[in-house]
Design a protein around this motif. Structure first.
Motif, PDB file in Angstrom:
ATOM      1  N   ASN A 121      -8.551   3.127   2.376  1.00 56.59           N
ATOM      2  CA  ASN A 121      -8.104   2.314   1.251  1.00 56.59           C
ATOM      3  C   ASN A 121      -8.908   1.029   1.183  1.00 56.59           C
ATOM      4  O   ASN A 121      -9.315   0.480   2.219  1.00 56.59           O
ATOM      5  CB  ASN A 121      -6.619   1.966   1.379  1.00 56.59           C
ATOM      6  CG  ASN A 121      -5.724   3.187   1.340  1.00 56.59           C
ATOM      7  OD1 ASN A 121      -5.562   3.876   2.336  1.00 56.59           O
ATOM      8  ND2 ASN A 121      -5.158   3.461   0.191  1.00 56.59           N
TER       9      ASN A 121
ATOM     10  N   PRO B 294      -7.600   3.914  -3.389  1.00 53.64           N
ATOM     11  CA  PRO B 294      -7.878   4.995  -2.419  1.00 53.64           C
ATOM     12  C   PRO B 294      -9.337   5.445  -2.545  1.00 53.64           C
ATOM     13  O   PRO B 294      -9.860   5.591  -3.650  1.00 53.64           O
ATOM     14  CB  PRO B 294      -6.909   6.111  -2.829  1.00 53.64           C
ATOM     15  CG  PRO B 294      -5.908   5.460  -3.728  1.00 53.64           C
ATOM     16  CD  PRO B 294      -6.618   4.332  -4.398  1.00 53.64           C
TER      17      PRO B 294
ATOM     18  N   VAL C 248       0.842  -1.202   0.000  1.00 57.01           N
ATOM     19  CA  VAL C 248       0.000   0.000   0.000  1.00 57.01           C
ATOM     20  C   VAL C 248       0.874   1.248   0.000  1.00 57.01           C
ATOM     21  O   VAL C 248       0.658   2.185  -0.780  1.00 57.01           O
ATOM     22  CB  VAL C 248      -0.955   0.005   1.215  1.00 57.01           C
ATOM     23  CG1 VAL C 248      -1.642   1.364   1.350  1.00 57.01           C
ATOM     24  CG2 VAL C 248      -1.987  -1.100   1.081  1.00 57.01           C
TER      25      VAL C 248
ATOM     26  N   ASN D 175      -4.881  -1.673  -4.898  1.00 51.97           N
ATOM     27  CA  ASN D 175      -5.080  -0.716  -3.794  1.00 51.97           C
ATOM     28  C   ASN D 175      -5.883   0.464  -4.328  1.00 51.97           C
ATOM     29  O   ASN D 175      -5.407   1.207  -5.187  1.00 51.97           O
ATOM     30  CB  ASN D 175      -3.732  -0.244  -3.247  1.00 51.97           C
ATOM     31  CG  ASN D 175      -3.895   0.866  -2.225  1.00 51.97           C
ATOM     32  OD1 ASN D 175      -4.852   0.885  -1.457  1.00 51.97           O
ATOM     33  ND2 ASN D 175      -2.966   1.804  -2.219  1.00 51.97           N
TER      34      ASN D 175
END
Length: 572
Positions: A335, A319, A290, A317
């Motif tokens: 996340n 956001p 991450v 990942n």
């Protein structure tokens, strides 16, 4: 009493007191003015007339006109008799003045002066008496004015103290109620007692709070239902999913994620992921990925032992951002980590790589036999060939060489994809790599009538590289430059040194490559649209893998119509 009546009463009383204060002030001033006027007209004039007569009396024997002044002043005094006994004294004075002859005796003058003094004394006594009355009246007026002023001040003070409280108390209660509602305390209720003005406001406020409370309960029910539905959907997915808040606390995990991470649901939700990762290698790697993705670093697929076999997962990942209510700027809320199972694609890719490696390896033997047979056919000892046969033989040899090159590229590709790429580095001079590439492409350059120029500095450091693979890269770049250059054009190959890095570059002056394709040309099997030169589309991709395996980079600078410049940067 309601607020309206209170205000009316208070302001009315204050208005009446101000009116009384004004009336009393005007009345007192008027009385003082009248008293002063009376003193002036009644007594002061008499004193003035007496003084005139006394002066005339003193000049009576010396000035003949003094008798006329005396008689005129006496006449004026006769018209201004205002006090008790003043009339009798004035009458006696008149008789004595009328009795005066040309020869005036001292006794007559003395008697007349005594009467004048009596008139003056009567008026002076009256002036003193009236002045005393005026003074008493003024003191009384001052007392009344003082009392009324004090009453007005007291009432105004009470009004000033009580009025804001009367007005602001219900407003403060209303403001406190609104604050409670803003803090989601929908059980707050207002009660203003007998205050009719705010009773309607309190009723509306309480109705609003009641409806908000009902709406909140219904909204919470819907939110809980939607939460359960989302949890069911997330748990039904086969991909492991993990949700983190901005502080990296775990918000949720589905069953697949618990299974992959070998974690139990108890005491996991709400805890910090970094804390849990201390005892979990896989979660620690996910958290590290991450942060690596935030730094725009690429990450390889994760190799995880799952379902009793080695599995591969590609981590995504994502956001998460939202627009808070009433705001325009986005706010980061956490996340979402998704692990996509790419095991079957890895297996297919591995099978493809093995297949290509097998086919390429098996094809090299017959291709080598074909080339050897072609060499034998071209030997004049076996017989001479006509012109057409010679051209056909050259075409077959060219196609066979091209097929052999493609086979070699495929074998290099399988080495890279299978992870079996091994480097055998040794110290080498950059000029040796350049000369090898020029010699390998000499025949090709002569056929296309291209002139290769070398730019090389006098002093340059040596490299510690796998000569075969870096030489292959430079040869591939030079071969591409020759293929994409017009006849009778120049090609520049050279090297430069920058601190702890050596750049080996190949520059042509051909058609050039559109900047849109600068990144894509290093992808496997990619060919620039509109290119007429045939190729496998693997050369630059393999070159990139070879260079990066040495810790270097390969880049391009090109514009349409200005040619291309490929640069291989290697650490010293």
């Amino acid at each position: 009493m309601n607020l309206h009546n209170r205000l009316t009463l208070g302001i009315g009383v204050l208005f009446v007191l101000i009116l009384l204060l004004g009336f009393q002030s005007v009345r007192s001033v008027q009385q003082l003015s009248i008293a002063s006027k009376n003193i002036l007209t009644d007594n002061y004039n008499s004193v003035h007339y007496v003084e005139e007569m006394l002066r005339s009396l003193d000049r009576l024997s010396q000035d003949s006109t003094s008798r006329d002044v005396l008689i005129n002043s006496l006449a004026l005094q006769q018209q201004n008799i205002t006090e008790v006994n003043e009339k009798e004294v004035t009458s006696a004075l008149t008789q004595k003045i009328d009795a005066l002859t040309d020869s005036v005796s001292i006794i007559q003058i003395q008697e007349i002066r005594e009467d004048l003094y009596r008139i003056m004394e009567l008026n002076m006594n009256s002036i003193r008496s009236k002045s005393s009355d005026v003074e008493s009246g003024s003191e009384g007026a001052v007392q009344w004015l003082t009392i009324l002023s004090i009453l007005c001040i007291l009432l105004a003070g009470i009004f000033l103290i009580r009025f804001p409280a009367i007005i602001l108390r219900p407003i403060d209660k209303l403001k406190q109620g609104i604050t409670q509602i803003a803090n989601h305390n929908y059980e707050k209720r207002l009660d203003f007692g007998n205050n009719k003005e705010f009773s309607a406001v309190a009723t509306s406020f309480n109705d609003m709070a009641c409806k908000l409370s009902e709406y909140r309960r219904s909204s919470l029910d819907r939110l809980m239902t939607e939460k359960k539905r989302i949890e069911a959907i997330v748990n039904s997915l086969h991909e492991p999913i993990i949700g983190l808040d901005p502080e990296r606390n775990i918000l949720f995990m589905n069953d697949e994620a618990f299974s992959i991470l070998n974690l139990k649901r108890d005491n996991i939700i709400g805890r910090n992921a970094a804390e849990i990762a201390l005892n979990n290698d896989l979660l620690r790697r996910l958290i590290r990925e991450v942060y690596a993705e935030q730094d725009n670093q690429e990450h390889e697929p994760l190799k995880i032992y799952a379902d009793n076999k080695e599995s591969y997962f590609q981590m995504d990942n994502i956001p998460l951002y939202i627009n808070p209510v009433g705001e325009t700027e986005q706010q980061f809320v956490g996340n979402l980590i998704i692990l996509n199972n790419i095991t079957k694609y890895k297996e297919l890719d591995s099978a493809k790589t093995n297949f290509i490696a097998t086919v390429s390896h098996e094809m090299k033997t017959p291709i080598s036999s074909i080339l050897m047979s072609l060499q034998l056919l071209g030997d004049s000892r076996l017989g001479s060939l006509n012109e057409e046969q010679t051209q056909l033989l050259g075409s077959i040899r060219e196609s066979s060489n091209r097929l052999l090159n493609i086979t070699g590229e495929l074998l290099n590709l399988t080495q890279v994809e299978s992870g079996k790429l091994t480097l055998k580095p040794k110290i080498a001079k950059p000029i040796e790599l350049i000369e090898y590439a020029i010699k390998a492409t000499q025949v090709l350059a002569e056929r296309f009538h291209c002139f290769v120029e070398v730019e090389y500095p006098e002093k340059i450091s040596k490299l510690f590289v796998d000569n075969e693979k870096i030489a292959w890269v430079i040869t591939n770049l030079l071969s591409n430059a020759i293929h994409h250059s017009p006849e009778n054009s120049r090609i520049i190959i050279g090297a430069t040194q920058h601190k702890k890095q050596i750049d080996i570059y190949v520059q042509d002056f051909g058609r050039g490559i559109d900047p849109r394709y600068h990144k894509s040309i290093f992808d496997r099997y990619f060919r620039v649209p509109g290119t007429k030169v045939q190729g496998s589309g693997l050369g630059l991709a393999i070159s990139k893998d070879f260079v990066e395996a040495h810790g270097g980079t390969i880049s391009i600078e090109s514009e349409i119509g200005k040619g291309c410049r490929f640069t291989v940067s290697l650490p010293i």
